[in-house]
Scaffold this active site. Structure first.
Site, short mmCIF file in Angstrom:
data_model
loop_
_atom_site.label_atom_id
_atom_site.label_comp_id
_atom_site.label_asym_id
_atom_site.label_seq_id
_atom_site.Cartn_x
_atom_site.Cartn_y
_atom_site.Cartn_z
N SER A 13 0.82 -1.22 0.00
CA SER A 13 0.00 0.00 0.00
C SER A 13 0.85 1.26 0.00
O SER A 13 1.81 1.39 0.77
CB SER A 13 -0.92 0.01 1.22
OG SER A 13 -1.58 1.26 1.28
N SER A 15 -0.54 4.19 0.72
CA SER A 15 -1.22 5.15 1.58
C SER A 15 -0.33 5.72 2.68
O SER A 15 -0.32 6.93 2.91
CB SER A 15 -2.48 4.53 2.19
OG SER A 15 -3.40 4.27 1.16
N LYS A 59 -13.73 -3.67 2.75
CA LYS A 59 -14.57 -2.48 2.53
C LYS A 59 -16.06 -2.74 2.84
O LYS A 59 -16.75 -1.88 3.35
CB LYS A 59 -14.42 -1.95 1.11
CG LYS A 59 -13.03 -1.34 0.85
CD LYS A 59 -12.90 -0.77 -0.55
CE LYS A 59 -11.45 -0.45 -0.86
NZ LYS A 59 -11.25 0.14 -2.19
N GLY A 221 -4.50 4.54 -12.99
CA GLY A 221 -5.13 4.72 -11.69
C GLY A 221 -4.41 5.64 -10.71
O GLY A 221 -4.86 5.82 -9.59
P1 NDP Z 1 -12.14 -7.27 -7.12
O1 NDP Z 1 -11.37 -8.49 -6.78
O2 NDP Z 1 -13.24 -6.81 -6.22
O3 NDP Z 1 -12.79 -7.48 -8.61
C1 NDP Z 1 -12.01 -7.88 -9.70
C2 NDP Z 1 -12.90 -7.96 -10.97
O4 NDP Z 1 -12.03 -8.19 -12.07
C3 NDP Z 1 -13.91 -9.09 -10.97
O5 NDP Z 1 -15.07 -8.64 -11.64
C4 NDP Z 1 -13.19 -10.19 -11.77
O6 NDP Z 1 -14.09 -11.02 -12.51
C5 NDP Z 1 -12.41 -9.38 -12.78
N1 NDP Z 1 -11.17 -10.02 -13.23
C6 NDP Z 1 -10.13 -10.43 -12.45
N2 NDP Z 1 -9.12 -10.90 -13.24
C7 NDP Z 1 -9.56 -10.79 -14.53
C8 NDP Z 1 -8.98 -11.12 -15.79
N3 NDP Z 1 -7.75 -11.65 -15.88
N4 NDP Z 1 -9.71 -10.88 -16.89
C9 NDP Z 1 -10.95 -10.34 -16.83
N5 NDP Z 1 -11.56 -10.01 -15.66
C10 NDP Z 1 -10.87 -10.24 -14.52
O7 NDP Z 1 -11.05 -6.12 -7.33
P2 NDP Z 1 -11.22 -4.53 -7.12
O8 NDP Z 1 -12.41 -4.07 -7.88
O9 NDP Z 1 -11.11 -4.19 -5.70
O10 NDP Z 1 -9.87 -4.00 -7.82
C11 NDP Z 1 -9.65 -4.17 -9.20
C12 NDP Z 1 -8.41 -3.41 -9.66
O11 NDP Z 1 -8.57 -2.01 -9.46
C13 NDP Z 1 -7.13 -3.82 -8.90
O12 NDP Z 1 -6.09 -3.92 -9.83
C14 NDP Z 1 -6.89 -2.65 -7.96
O13 NDP Z 1 -5.52 -2.46 -7.69
C15 NDP Z 1 -7.44 -1.48 -8.79
N6 NDP Z 1 -7.89 -0.36 -7.94
C16 NDP Z 1 -7.31 0.88 -8.10
C17 NDP Z 1 -7.71 1.95 -7.33
C18 NDP Z 1 -7.05 3.28 -7.54
O14 NDP Z 1 -7.18 4.16 -6.67
N7 NDP Z 1 -6.38 3.49 -8.63
C19 NDP Z 1 -8.76 1.83 -6.30
C20 NDP Z 1 -9.33 0.50 -6.22
C21 NDP Z 1 -8.89 -0.55 -7.01
P3 NDP Z 1 -14.81 -12.32 -11.84
O15 NDP Z 1 -16.05 -11.78 -11.13
O16 NDP Z 1 -15.15 -13.16 -13.01
O17 NDP Z 1 -13.83 -12.96 -10.89
#
Ligand code: NDP
Length: 257
Positions: A13, A15, A59, A221
């Site tokens: 992190s 942060s 969260k 991001g």
């Molecule tokens: P989650 O684990 O909650 O969700 C991940 C999603 O991505 C799911 O819908 C999953 O699908 C899908 N997924 C995972 N791998 C793949 C792949 N290889 N191909 C296609 N779909 C895929 O993660 P978050 O939403 O919490 O975070 C997602 C990303 O966003 C992370 O990389 C995180 O670092 C980034 N992020 C950045 C922030 C910023 O401030 N810039 C803030 C928050 C997050 P399925 O349901 O099928 O498993």
């Protein structure tokens, strides 16, 4: 005053460095650490922090655990910022506005790829701003969290329109060379887009590289990360009745990343 980020994993992190640098720049006597929480979110109260940021996978449990929740966190049902005030745990979500503040134009519509926690924050802030938003995901299960939106699995999805904004909320490309979606479909979507936005930061992903090769504007991001941290910092300080120079705060956080 002690603050911290709580998650699992937490070692990566950024942060602590963002917030500690801001405390230093603004001459506020405070410290921001990190805690790796195992499974008991309830132990958080015993840390006697003034405030905390909450990250994956806590969260949703943070939302359920707060005594009161404010703003868009109530709709998203996820809290990433907590303050402890008058014996109460108060919850907020700064991811959503942190994302929205990165946009430098008003999109007509948007397509979100992915249906996890960050997709919810992005979808609900876009909805709040009256931007027509569709969600697609590789599997079906998580789409049930998007009952108020048009949503589809990749295999059921036929683009019926062009989208001004295409947001990758999946971690695809973070540790591999994967695109989040089939290259032909993604190329046709991006060709018609005004902005490609990847939530991943700290790496040039295949999604961003594809947008670059198509010569369409793109964002990663990093600014979202900074914006959500600035908004959280302001909430922390307001709870302590400390007025801050927000321009200095922004400069101190931007100088880190
Ligand atoms: P989650 O684990 O909650 O969700 C991940 C999603 O991505 C799911 O819908 C999953 O699908 C899908 N997924 C995972 N791998 C793949 C792949 N290889 N191909 C296609 N779909 C895929 O993660 P978050 O939403 O919490 O975070 C997602 C990303 O966003 C992370 O990389 C995180 O670092 C980034 N992020 C950045 C922030 C910023 O401030 N810039 C803030 C928050 C997050 P399925 O349901 O099928 O498993």
């Amino acid at each position: 005053m002690q603050f911290a980020v709580i998650g699992n994993p937490i070692a990566h992190s950024l942060s602590p460095i963002l917030h500690n640098n801001a405390f230093k720049a603004l001459k506020i006597p405070a410290f921001y650490g990190r805690y790796l929480l195992e499974d008991s979110f309830y132990s958080l109260r015993s840390l006697h922090l003034k405030g905390a940021n909450i990250t994956v996978p806590f969260k949703e449990i943070a939302f359920q655990s707060c005594d009161e929740v404010f703003g868009i966190a109530k709709t998203i049902k996820a809290v990433n910022t907590i303050v402890f005030k008058s014996g109460k745990m108060l919850g907020y979500n700064t991811d959503a506005l942190g994302f929205f503040e990165c946009l430098n134009f008003a999109p007509k519509n948007a397509l979100i790829i992915g249906a996890g926690g960050s997709a919810k924050a992005v979808a609900y802030i876009l909805k709040e701003k009256n931007i027509a938003t569709h969600i697609i995901n590789r599997s079906k299960d998580r789409l049930k969290d998007f009952g108020n939106f048009f949503s589809a699995t990749f295999s059921d999805f036929t683009p019926i329109d062009s989208y001004d904004l295409v947001v990758n909320t999946t971690p695809a490309g973070l540790t591999s060379q994967d695109l989040p979606l089939d290259v032909t479909i993604l190329t046709s979507l991006l060709k018609n887009a005004k902005l490609a936005f990847d939530l991943v930061y700290g790496k040039e992903t295949p999604f961003i590289n594809l947008a670059k090769s198509l010569k369409i504007p793109y964002l990663d991001g990093k600014n979202m990360l900074i914006n959500q941290a600035i908004l959280a910092f302001i909430i922390f300080m307001e709870a302590q009745n400390i007025t801050i120079d927000t321009e200095k705060l922004r400069q101190s956080m931007q100088s880190i990343l």
